[in-house]
Scaffold this active site. Structure first.
Site, PDB file in Angstrom:
ATOM      1  CE1 TYR A 195     -90.812   2.929 -48.277  1.00 17.94           C
ATOM      2  CE2 TYR A 195     -89.564   4.678 -47.211  1.00 17.94           C
ATOM      3  CZ  TYR A 195     -89.637   3.650 -48.129  1.00 17.94           C
ATOM      4  OH  TYR A 195     -88.544   3.341 -48.886  1.00 17.94           O
ATOM      5  CG  PHE A 240     -74.566 -20.550 -41.011  1.00 16.16           C
ATOM      6  CD1 PHE A 240     -74.883 -21.860 -40.678  1.00 16.16           C
ATOM      7  CD2 PHE A 240     -75.402 -19.858 -41.866  1.00 16.16           C
ATOM      8  CE1 PHE A 240     -76.026 -22.449 -41.193  1.00 16.16           C
ATOM      9  CE2 PHE A 240     -76.547 -20.446 -42.381  1.00 16.16           C
ATOM     10  CZ  PHE A 240     -76.859 -21.738 -42.035  1.00 16.16           C
ATOM     11  CG  ASP A 241     -74.615 -22.817 -45.232  1.00 14.34           C
ATOM     12  OD1 ASP A 241     -75.247 -21.887 -44.722  1.00 14.34           O
ATOM     13  OD2 ASP A 241     -75.145 -23.890 -45.603  1.00 14.34           O
ATOM     14  CG  ASP A 293     -73.741 -15.487 -37.196  1.00 14.64           C
ATOM     15  OD1 ASP A 293     -74.916 -15.255 -36.852  1.00 14.64           O
ATOM     16  OD2 ASP A 293     -73.450 -16.207 -38.168  1.00 14.64           O
ATOM     17  CB  ALA A 346     -78.353 -17.043 -35.372  1.00 17.35           C
ATOM     18  CE  LYS A 397     -81.098 -19.507 -37.990  1.00 14.40           C
ATOM     19  NZ  LYS A 397     -81.070 -18.741 -39.251  1.00 14.40           N
ATOM     20  CG  HIS A 435     -76.843 -28.890 -49.906  1.00 12.65           C
ATOM     21  ND1 HIS A 435     -75.870 -28.020 -50.306  1.00 12.65           N
ATOM     22  CD2 HIS A 435     -77.539 -28.252 -48.932  1.00 12.65           C
ATOM     23  CE1 HIS A 435     -75.959 -26.900 -49.601  1.00 12.65           C
ATOM     24  NE2 HIS A 435     -76.973 -27.016 -48.769  1.00 12.65           N
TER      25      HIS A 435
END
Ligand SMILES: Cc1ncc(COP(=O)(O)O)c(C=O)c1O
Length: 457
Positions: free
Chosen positions: A67, A119-120, A210, A212, A253, A445
């Site tokens: 843990y 990014f969204d 960011d 990624a 990614k 979407h």
């Protein structure tokens, strides 16, 4: 050629056209609702869809599931610290969890976050904290056809003007998304990163990456930024991280894992506050919502992803597919980048108006004709309508993203994509549009249901 050989294989589904037609009707033309077993080539995303290496699987077997204080955490911690140089590393289960924790700790209503392009999920998490997300993409990004190499850059003049202007004191942080996924997957130059870093330091504003796709960004820097031609991608990545005060990373990614992420920080007080939120909402600070095996696989993936042979082949596959797509008569956002190709559906299907969703129409055709799943990035994703269903806002471009999972598909799979597109392009004027039947109030979407409508070319 691929710098690996294949040890484990998975059959891909092969459906008849009639089966695909029935599947599309069943899901009301929403490709998110297809079962994966109905998809032959899945280019919906490059996130969490990569193939693990034997070394990653072996590392996972050595995972320590304690843990707290697991050996896996310390191996992960060492790998991330060596790469990024940040003093505090917090694991999180994926990128948006890292964003939520950082933004909820750092932001408040009235503050502004500036970025090359959010990014969204990054935008959504900024806005959920009550702050404003403002994009400052460079001017070159507006020309989809130009082959300039660093169209992911931030507009330095606009950044400087904002920091010096009346809104300057409200800017809570600057985020650079590398590569710029919301801006066609284009890279950011080291020059742009350095100048942004200097501007942020001068104004005392925290600067975050960011990160990624940090390795793909680094590869493109070694290819196209003369000063970095003799550096390895790993050296470029290490330097990039050190220009910022911290990072958020979706490890799905460029750590080539199925789940994982982290926050890297230099500020000890901020790290302490983030850690408390992490413990309350993700898990204890030495596992952050992940299993020990995930931490070990991430650590191994982070070393593999900057190998030049791996990156060279990945860039080559993207270039190969870009060539096939252009030969089919379909335009893409140029230059092709590495993690995805963005098809210009608006230009291919000029007879379909934005409110009948040319991007969605092309995505449905790709599935119908070739079993290929892609993602619409056009007016279905970004458009808006009033209460009576009349269109009030359309997207600036009608695009379809073909994302390239890491180490998963070979060139012959991508040839199939090129051939399918060529068939569609031959009869482009017979492709029909769509109308929304039902939609959700946000992120429509994902959940919208649609039906075809005839439009004539
Ligand atoms: C640039 C960028 N940032 C953040 C995220 C969010 O990461 P995750 O999907 O792991 O939550 C993504 C995911 O696609 C991304 O592309």
């Amino acid at each position: 050629m691929e710098p690996y050989r294949i040890k484990v294989v998975e059959p891909i589904p092969q459906l008849t056209r009639q089966q695909r037609e029935e599947a599309l009707k069943r899901v009301h033309y929403n490709l998110f609702d297809l079962r994966a077993e109905e998809v032959t080539i899945d280019l919906l995303t490059d996130s969490g869809t990569g193939a693990l290496s034997a070394a990653q699987l072996a590392a996972g077997m050595a995972g320590d599931e304690s843990y707290s204080g697991s050996r896996s955490f310390y191996r992960f911690h060492e790998a991330v610290t060596e790469l990024t140089g940040y003093a505090h590393i917090l694991p999180a289960h994926q990128g948006r969890a890292a964003e939520r924790i950082l933004f909820n700790t750092l932001l408040e209503p009235g503050r502004i976050v500036l970025a090359n392009t959010h990014f969204d999920t990054t935008r959504a998490n900024v806005e959920l904290s009550g702050a404003e997300a403002r994009d400052l993409p460079c001017a070159e990004a507006r020309n989809l056809d130009s082959a300039e190499h660093f169209k992911g850059n931030i507009d330095l003049d606009a950044l400087s003007r904002t920091l010096d202007g009346p809104d300057g004191s409200r800017v809570a942080m600057v985020v650079m998304t590398i590569t710029n996924n919301g801006g066609g997957g284009q890279p950011v130059s080291m020059d742009n990163l350095k100048r942004t870093s200097a501007l942020c330091r001068r104004h005392g504003v925290p600067f975050f990456l960011d990160a990624a796709r940090f390795a793909e960004n680094a590869w493109l820097v070694t290819r196209h930024e003369p000063e970095y031609r003799d550096r390895t991608p790993r050296q470029v990545a290490e330097e990039a991280f050190r220009l910022a005060d911290g990072c958020m990373m979706s490890a799905k990614k460029d750590a080539i894992v199925h789940i994982g992420g982290f926050i890297g920080l230099n500020d000890p007080e901020l790290a302490q506050r983030c850690e408390l939120l992490l413990i309350a909402t993700e898990g204890f600070a030495t596992y952050g919502g992940l299993a020990g095996r995930d931490l070990d696989m991430m650590a191994q993936g982070l070393t593999e992803v900057t190998e030049p042979a791996y990156l060279a082949e990945r860039a080559d596959v993207a270039a190969h597919l870009a060539h096939r797509v252009r030969s089919a008569g379909v335009d893409i956002i140029e230059p092709p980048g590495m993690h995805a190709l963005y098809l210009n559906a608006g230009r291919l299907l000029p007879h379909i108006p934005a409110h009948h969703f040319p991007g969605h129409a092309l995505a449905c055709q790709l599935y119908l004709e070739g079993g290929i799943r892609s993602a619409e990035l056009g007016s279905l994703y970004l458009g808006e309508e009033d209460e009576d269903g009349n269109p009030t806002k359309s997207a600036p471009y009608e695009l379809v993203r073909l994302a390239l999972p890491r180490r998963v598909y070979t060139r012959s799979h991508y040839d199939h994509v090129g051939e399918t597109l060529a068939e569609i392009a031959k009869r482009a004027d017979s492709v029909y549009g769509f109308r929304i039947v039902e939609q959700s109030p946000i992120l429509r979407h994902f959940r919208a249901t649609l039906e075809p409508v005839p439009v004539h070319g």
